[in-house]
Design an enzyme around this catalytic site. Structure first.
Site, short mmCIF file in Angstrom:
data_model
loop_
_atom_site.label_atom_id
_atom_site.label_comp_id
_atom_site.label_asym_id
_atom_site.label_seq_id
_atom_site.Cartn_x
_atom_site.Cartn_y
_atom_site.Cartn_z
N SER A 229 -4.16 2.91 4.87
CA SER A 229 -4.45 2.42 3.39
C SER A 229 -4.46 0.76 3.71
CB SER A 229 -3.24 2.92 2.26
OG SER A 229 -3.86 2.25 1.13
N HIS B 198 6.81 -7.41 -2.43
CA HIS B 198 6.79 -6.64 -1.25
C HIS B 198 7.62 -7.15 -0.11
CE1 HIS B 198 3.27 -4.48 -2.47
NE2 HIS B 198 2.37 -5.68 -2.24
N LYS C 17 0.94 -1.35 -0.01
CA LYS C 17 -0.16 -0.02 -0.16
C LYS C 17 0.93 1.21 -0.17
CE LYS C 17 -3.71 -0.48 -0.72
NZ LYS C 17 -4.08 -0.73 -1.74
#
Length: 292
Positions: free
Chosen positions: A136, A106, A44
Site C-alpha cells: 500500500s 504518523h 497506510k
C-alpha cells in the site's frame, strides 16, 4: 515541470522529509487538551478508515453537515503536515471547534508531543501487517508527489525492510507503540486485519474504550457507511480534492484488502522478507495475520 520529489534525512534518528519536520517547534510544543483523541498509525495502515469511523461516532448525530461539506483531512487534521501554501497541521488542529478534537499522526511514539501524555489523552493506534502495508505504501508513494520517489517495487521493498521510509521503520513503529500500550491504559491498539474481518465488532470495542453509548442502529449505520467501497466513492473521504495526489497513477483508496501482498511479492522476496521479519519481530508479543 513537476517539482522534484523530497529526499529523506535523519531527524532525531528517524528518516523524515521536510514536509513533516518544517513545523517542528509548533509540533513539539503543541498543547493537547484532555479530551483530544490522537489517531496514530504508520502510513497506510487504515488511518483514514479509523478517522472516518471516529468522526461518525462523535459527530454524525450532532454535526451531520461535517460529513458532506468538509474533507476528512480538515475534520481530522494531520498534526505534522506542513505543505507549502497550506495551513499547517498544528494550525488546523488549533482551529477545530469540536470537542473532542480528532487529530492524526504518523509519528513514532518517541516523537509524540509531550502534552498528549501529560494531558492523559486517549490514543487510538492502528497497525497493519507489514506485507500489505509495504504494498500500500509503495502505491501511495507512486501517486503522492510529496513522498520520496519510490523506484521500482523491488528497490522499494528493500528500502522498506531497512526502514528507509518517511516515518522510519515499520518494525520500530508498531513495536514502539505496542510497548507504550503496556504502560499507558488510555491507548487502544487496533489491527487492520481485525477491522476487515469484523468491522462491527471493532466499532464496539472502540465505543467501549471511548465510553460512548451509541445505539446498535447507530453503530450499524456507521459500519455500513465506513465500508471501503462507500468511502472510496465519498469525495469527502477519498482525498480526491488533494492536489498533490495523482489518481491517474493510483487511487488514494486502492483496495483496502488483506492479502494483496500475494499479487506483488515474488517467492524470493517473500522468503527474504520472512527472514528479516523473524529477526526484527522475535522479541515482541505483537502478532499479525497476513490473511483473513
Amino acid at each position: 515541470m513537476k517539482p522534484p520529489r523530497p529526499t529523506l534525512f535523519d531527524f532525531h534518528g528517524v528518516p523524515m522529509t521536510h514536509i513533516f519536520t518544517d513545523d517542528w517547534e509548533n509540533i513539539k510544543h503543541f498543547q493537547a487538551r484532555p479530551d483530544d483523541i490522537l489517531i496514530a498509525t504508520y502510513p497506510k495502515a487504515g488511518t483514514t478508515w479509523v478517522s472516518y469511523i471516529l468522526d461518525l461516532l462523535y459527530f454524525s448525530q450532532t454535526r451531520p453537515d461535517r460529513q458532506t461539506s468538509m474533507p476528512i483531512y480538515e475534520r481530522v487534521p494531520f498534526l505534522e503536515n506542513k505543505k507549502p501554501n497550506h495551513p499547517s497541521g498544528t494550525d488546523l488542529a488549533n482551529s477545530l471547534d469540536t470537542s473532542p478534537r480528532l487529530i492524526k499522526t504518523h509519528l513514532p511514539v518517541q516523537l509524540i508531543p509531550k502534552s498528549f501524555w501529560e494531558q492523559k489523552c486517549r490514543v487510538v493506534y492502528v497497525a497493519r501487517n507489514a506485507k500489505d502495508n509495504a504494498v500500500s505504501y509503495f502505491h501511495f508513494n507512486r501517486m503522492d508527489s510529496v513522498q520520496p520517489e519510490p523506484g521500482d517495487w523491488n528497490s522499494f521493498l528493500q528500502n522498506y525492510m531497512e526502514g528507509q521510509m518517511a516515518f522510519g521503520s515499520w518494525f520500530d513503529h508498531v513495536t514502539g507503540w505496542w510497548e507504550r500500550k503496556q504502560s499507558h491504559p488510555k491507548l487502544h491498539y487496533m489491527l487492520f486485519e481485525d477491522m476487515v474481518e469484523d468491522t462491527g465488532r471493532e466499532i464496539d470495542k472502540l465505543c467501549s474504550f471511548l465510553g460512548l453509548t451509541s445505539t446498535a442502529a447507530e453503530k450499524e449505520q456507521i459500519r455500513r457507511q465506513s465500508q471501503f467501497d462507500n468511502m472510496k466513492k465519498d469525495d469527502m473521504a477519498n482525498y480526491s480534492s488533494a492536489i498533490v495526489m495523482d489518481f491517474k497513477i493510483s487511487p488514494f483508496m486502492r483496495k483496502g484488502k488483506v492479502g494483496d501482498w500475494k499479487n506483488h511479492f515474488t517467492v524470493a522476496q517473500n522468503e527474504q522478507f520472512d527472514e528479516e521479519y523473524h529477526k526484527k519481530m522475535n522479541n515482541t508479543t505483537l502478532h499479525f495475520r497476513t490473511e483473513v
